[in-house]
Enzyme design. Structure first.
Site, PDB file in Angstrom:
ATOM      1  N   GLY A  59      54.643 191.064  59.366  1.00 25.41           N
ATOM      2  CA  GLY A  59      54.118 189.751  58.985  1.00 25.41           C
ATOM      3  C   GLY A  59      52.933 189.372  59.851  1.00 25.41           C
ATOM      4  CG  LEU A 106      47.948 186.870  62.905  1.00 24.00           C
ATOM      5  CD1 LEU A 106      46.808 186.148  62.211  1.00 24.00           C
ATOM      6  CD2 LEU A 106      47.587 188.344  63.123  1.00 24.00           C
ATOM      7  CG  HIS A 162      28.480 168.657  81.720  1.00 22.32           C
ATOM      8  ND1 HIS A 162      28.194 169.679  80.840  1.00 22.32           N
ATOM      9  CD2 HIS A 162      28.080 169.081  82.948  1.00 22.32           C
ATOM     10  CE1 HIS A 162      27.624 170.671  81.512  1.00 22.32           C
ATOM     11  NE2 HIS A 162      27.544 170.339  82.790  1.00 22.32           N
TER      12      HIS A 162
HETATM   13  N1  LIG Z   1      50.563 177.270  65.724  1.00 24.27           N
HETATM   14  C1  LIG Z   1      51.387 176.754  64.823  1.00 24.27           C
HETATM   15  O1  LIG Z   1      51.237 175.641  64.358  1.00 24.27           O
HETATM   16  C2  LIG Z   1      52.549 177.599  64.368  1.00 24.27           C
HETATM   17  C3  LIG Z   1      52.935 178.707  65.085  1.00 24.27           C
HETATM   18  C4  LIG Z   1      54.023 179.460  64.633  1.00 24.27           C
HETATM   19  C5  LIG Z   1      54.683 179.075  63.476  1.00 24.27           C
HETATM   20  N2  LIG Z   1      54.269 177.981  62.814  1.00 24.27           N
HETATM   21  C6  LIG Z   1      54.943 177.566  61.555  1.00 24.27           C
HETATM   22  O2  LIG Z   1      56.041 178.419  61.295  1.00 24.27           O
HETATM   23  C7  LIG Z   1      55.958 178.914  59.964  1.00 24.27           C
HETATM   24  C8  LIG Z   1      56.557 180.293  59.897  1.00 24.27           C
HETATM   25  O3  LIG Z   1      55.684 181.255  60.512  1.00 24.27           O
HETATM   26  P1  LIG Z   1      55.605 182.751  59.986  1.00 24.27           P
HETATM   27  O4  LIG Z   1      54.525 183.448  60.706  1.00 24.27           O
HETATM   28  O5  LIG Z   1      56.975 183.314  59.973  1.00 24.27           O
HETATM   29  O6  LIG Z   1      55.233 182.549  58.457  1.00 24.27           O
HETATM   30  P2  LIG Z   1      53.827 182.627  57.680  1.00 24.27           P
HETATM   31  O7  LIG Z   1      54.098 182.109  56.335  1.00 24.27           O
HETATM   32  O8  LIG Z   1      52.742 182.020  58.485  1.00 24.27           O
HETATM   33  O9  LIG Z   1      53.509 184.196  57.590  1.00 24.27           O
HETATM   34  C9  LIG Z   1      54.387 185.103  56.996  1.00 24.27           C
HETATM   35  C10 LIG Z   1      53.665 186.432  56.827  1.00 24.27           C
HETATM   36  O10 LIG Z   1      54.639 187.420  56.476  1.00 24.27           O
HETATM   37  C11 LIG Z   1      54.084 188.247  55.474  1.00 24.27           C
HETATM   38  N3  LIG Z   1      55.178 188.877  54.722  1.00 24.27           N
HETATM   39  C12 LIG Z   1      56.003 188.286  53.823  1.00 24.27           C
HETATM   40  N4  LIG Z   1      56.884 189.202  53.357  1.00 24.27           N
HETATM   41  C13 LIG Z   1      56.602 190.380  53.974  1.00 24.27           C
HETATM   42  C14 LIG Z   1      57.159 191.704  53.914  1.00 24.27           C
HETATM   43  N5  LIG Z   1      58.179 191.999  53.113  1.00 24.27           N
HETATM   44  N6  LIG Z   1      56.607 192.661  54.692  1.00 24.27           N
HETATM   45  C15 LIG Z   1      55.587 192.377  55.509  1.00 24.27           C
HETATM   46  N7  LIG Z   1      55.022 191.143  55.616  1.00 24.27           N
HETATM   47  C16 LIG Z   1      55.533 190.166  54.854  1.00 24.27           C
HETATM   48  C17 LIG Z   1      53.214 187.317  54.633  1.00 24.27           C
HETATM   49  O11 LIG Z   1      52.240 188.054  53.933  1.00 24.27           O
HETATM   50  C18 LIG Z   1      52.613 186.416  55.718  1.00 24.27           C
HETATM   51  O12 LIG Z   1      51.402 186.944  56.211  1.00 24.27           O
HETATM   52  C19 LIG Z   1      54.473 178.875  59.627  1.00 24.27           C
HETATM   53  O13 LIG Z   1      54.293 178.697  58.256  1.00 24.27           O
HETATM   54  C20 LIG Z   1      53.959 177.708  60.418  1.00 24.27           C
HETATM   55  O14 LIG Z   1      53.945 176.544  59.633  1.00 24.27           O
HETATM   56  C21 LIG Z   1      53.220 177.230  63.229  1.00 24.27           C
END
Ligand SMILES: NC(=O)c1ccc[n+]([C@@H]2O[C@H](COP(=O)([O-])OP(=O)(O)OC[C@H]3O[C@@H](n4cnc5c(N)ncnc54)[C@H](O)[C@@H]3O)[C@@H](O)[C@H]2O)c1
Ligand SMILES: Cc1cc2nc3c(=O)[nH]c(=O)nc-3n(C[C@H](O)[C@H](O)[C@H](O)COP(=O)(O)OP(=O)(O)OC[C@H]3O[C@@H](n4cnc5c(N)ncnc54)[C@H](O)[C@@H]3O)c2cc1C
Length: 443
Positions: A166, A172, A430
């Site tokens: 993911g 990331l 600044h």
């Molecule tokens: N900085 C922030 O605000 C922050 C940080 C972390 C999490 N979050 C919240 O938590 C939520 C959950 O985060 P997340 O990263 O789990 O979800 P996400 O929805 O951001 O990303 C999920 C990823 O998993 C991939 N994916 C789905 N099924 C897959 C599979 N079978 N094989 C491989 N990849 C697959 C998708 O393509 C996507 O890129 C986010 O939507 C966000 O709102 C926010």
């Protein structure tokens, strides 16, 4: 059956803030939280705060195990503070147990001390958050090596080779963080386009930076199966042909789904949406009178600050004028906490183009900002898109140190409907990253 005026199920951001607010107004509030390790909810225990603590400490070159220990101390302190914030109110009470509905206003609570209670709630607020989605991949079962974000932040040692499934927010942020700590990271995602919601110029810049850090991406990958071996894990995926990669651990970061399973909503008139969220209107009322849903469980954007805004809407109904609603929510910014972070508000340039606006783009390299030189990180770009007819900001994206602070300033200007010249001509302290707006917005 004892009747409570206000019952909140789940100690999330919106719910706990509402609990305190109602109690301060002298109202009886019962907070029911499933685990004593979750007082204060996801954000402070297993979400934003521990992950950002680990990210910051990865940037400070703290060894992973020390950073994990520090995370544990920090979350314990916040958990205790949050518990007392509600429990110490004269009209507040906290129960540790799992609540489920017996009918629209009756709840069963299985307490963690083994006892059982049935109660009535005049008003009930569902704030049960979300849980990780585990995709249906053969061999994928959570274990000491196959973990979600929660366990990844508690690992006893740094995995030398980490495979992340993911490439969304968690994928990331954790890829960047584990690479900072020294793991060899590979990220797999079925999307062929990296950060597909972002403009291609910014996405490409981030992709190059993460790749330079040593992170490998397998985009457009379909995962076929996962195998746990005696000393590691293997992932087989298809991308043109079948590949196999080996690692010490797998982080599954494939999204989070609303947490409704334990609630037994089938015993009530509370409807759920096709995507499994509690169905609400723009005042966050469910399909049953005097039952509301707050935060991730109602299917809105999964951010702590959105859960907090849900609280504002409900508080306004109960204690104020009652005119706030989710439709007031405009220009909600977000940050992906990479090193440096990516922050955005409003429309992206591709959305602006598609909508047919007459616009101009101001862009400015982070390297030109004195504070970036002080911080010794010139990485990134500022991009602000302005409507040429109205001079109003349509959207902004900042990939730079401290972008998570600067974006809030731009979001405020957008919400206040200010022309971009106000940010351009503002006197900033600044050296700061905000003062970049003097230069970014100059012709
Ligand atoms: N900085 C922030 O605000 C922050 C940080 C972390 C999490 N979050 C919240 O938590 C939520 C959950 O985060 P997340 O990263 O789990 O979800 P996400 O929805 O951001 O990303 C999920 C990823 O998993 C991939 N994916 C789905 N099924 C897959 C599979 N079978 N094989 C491989 N990849 C697959 C998708 O393509 C996507 O890129 C986010 O939507 C966000 O709102 C926010
Ligand atoms: C790793 C990670 C990093 C994140 N980073 C950020 C970030 O940087 N910024 C950001 O804004 N958001 C971030 N998020 C998202 C954010 O954490 C969530 O959107 C937010 O915490 C959701 O809060 P909530 O109010 O919906 O409920 P939660 O805080 O999720 O609380 C729900 C509570 O309900 C309890 N519960 C569930 N069912 C029951 C039941 N039947 N009975 C009693 N109790 C129950 C749970 O134990 C839990 O404590 C992150 C999430 C994760 C996982």
């Amino acid at each position: 059956m004892k009747n409570y005026k206000n019952v909140i199920i789940g100690f999330g951001k919106g719910g706990k803030t509402l609990a305190k607010s109602l109690a301060v107004h002298g109202e009886e509030v019962l907070m029911i939280e499933a685990s004593d390790q979750m007082y204060g909810g996801t954000c402070i225990n297993i979400g934003c705060i521990p992950s950002k603590s680990l990210i910051v400490n990865s940037e400070r070159n703290l060894p992973f195990t020390e950073a994990v220990a520090h995370r544990g101390e920090l979350t314990a302190k916040l958990r205790n503070k949050n518990y007392h914030m509600v429990a110490d109110q004269p009209t507040g009470e906290v129960w540790t147990g799992t609540a489920s509905f017996l009918s629209d206003h009756e709840l069963a609570v299985e307490l963690t001390d083994g006892t059982y209670q049935e109660i009535q709630g005049e008003r009930i607020f569902i704030n049960t958050g979300s849980t990780p989605v585990l995709p249906d991949i053969p061999g994928l079962a959570l274990s000491s090596r196959i973990v979600t974000s929660k366990e990844a932040m508690e690992l006893p040692e740094l995995p030398k080779r980490l495979i992340i499934i993911g490439a969304g927010y968690i994928g990331l942020e954790f890829a960047s963080m584990f690479a900072n700590y020294g793991s060899q990271v590979t990220v797999l995602d079925p999307h062929t386009e990296f950060m597909f919601k972002e403009d291609p110029d910014i996405a490409e810049m981030i992709f190059q930076d993460l790749t330079r850090k040593g992170i490998e991406f397998e985009l457009g990958a379909t995962i076929k199966h996962v195998t746990e071996t005696s000393d590691g894990v293997q992932v087989a995926f298809e991308k043109d042909v079948e590949h196999i990669i080996t690692g010490d651990a797998i982080l599954v970061a494939t999204g989070r789904k609303p947490n409704t399973k334990s609630l037994h909503l089938e015993n009530t008139g509370i409807e759920i949406t096709e995507r499994g969220a509690v169905k609400v209107n723009d005042k966050l009322q469910t399909t049953v009178d005097n039952v509301w849903a707050i935060g991730d469980v109602n299917g809105g954007p999964q951010f702590t600050y959105v859960s907090l805004d849900d609280y504002r809407i409900i508080k306004d109904q109960l204690l104020g004028k009652g005119d706030r609603s989710t439709s007031d929510r405009k220009f909600v910014p977000y940050t992906v906490f990479l090193t440096p972070p990516l922050s955005r508000v409003g429309l992206s340039e591709k959305e602006i183009k598609a909508a047919g606006y007459d616009y101009k783009t101001f862009s400015f390299a982070t390297a030109g900002v004195p504070k970036a030189q002080v911080l010794e990180d010139p990485t990134g770009l500022f991009k602000v898109m302005v409507d040429t007819k109205t001079d109003k900001i349509l959207g902004a994206v900042i990939y730079s140190e401290e972008s998570h602070e600067v974006i809030n300033l731009i979001a405020l200007a957008m919400k206040a409907d200010l022309p971009y010249q106000l940010l351009r001509d503002q006197i900033y302290t600044h050296p700061t990253m905000s003062e970049a707006l003097n230069d970014v917005l100059s012709d």
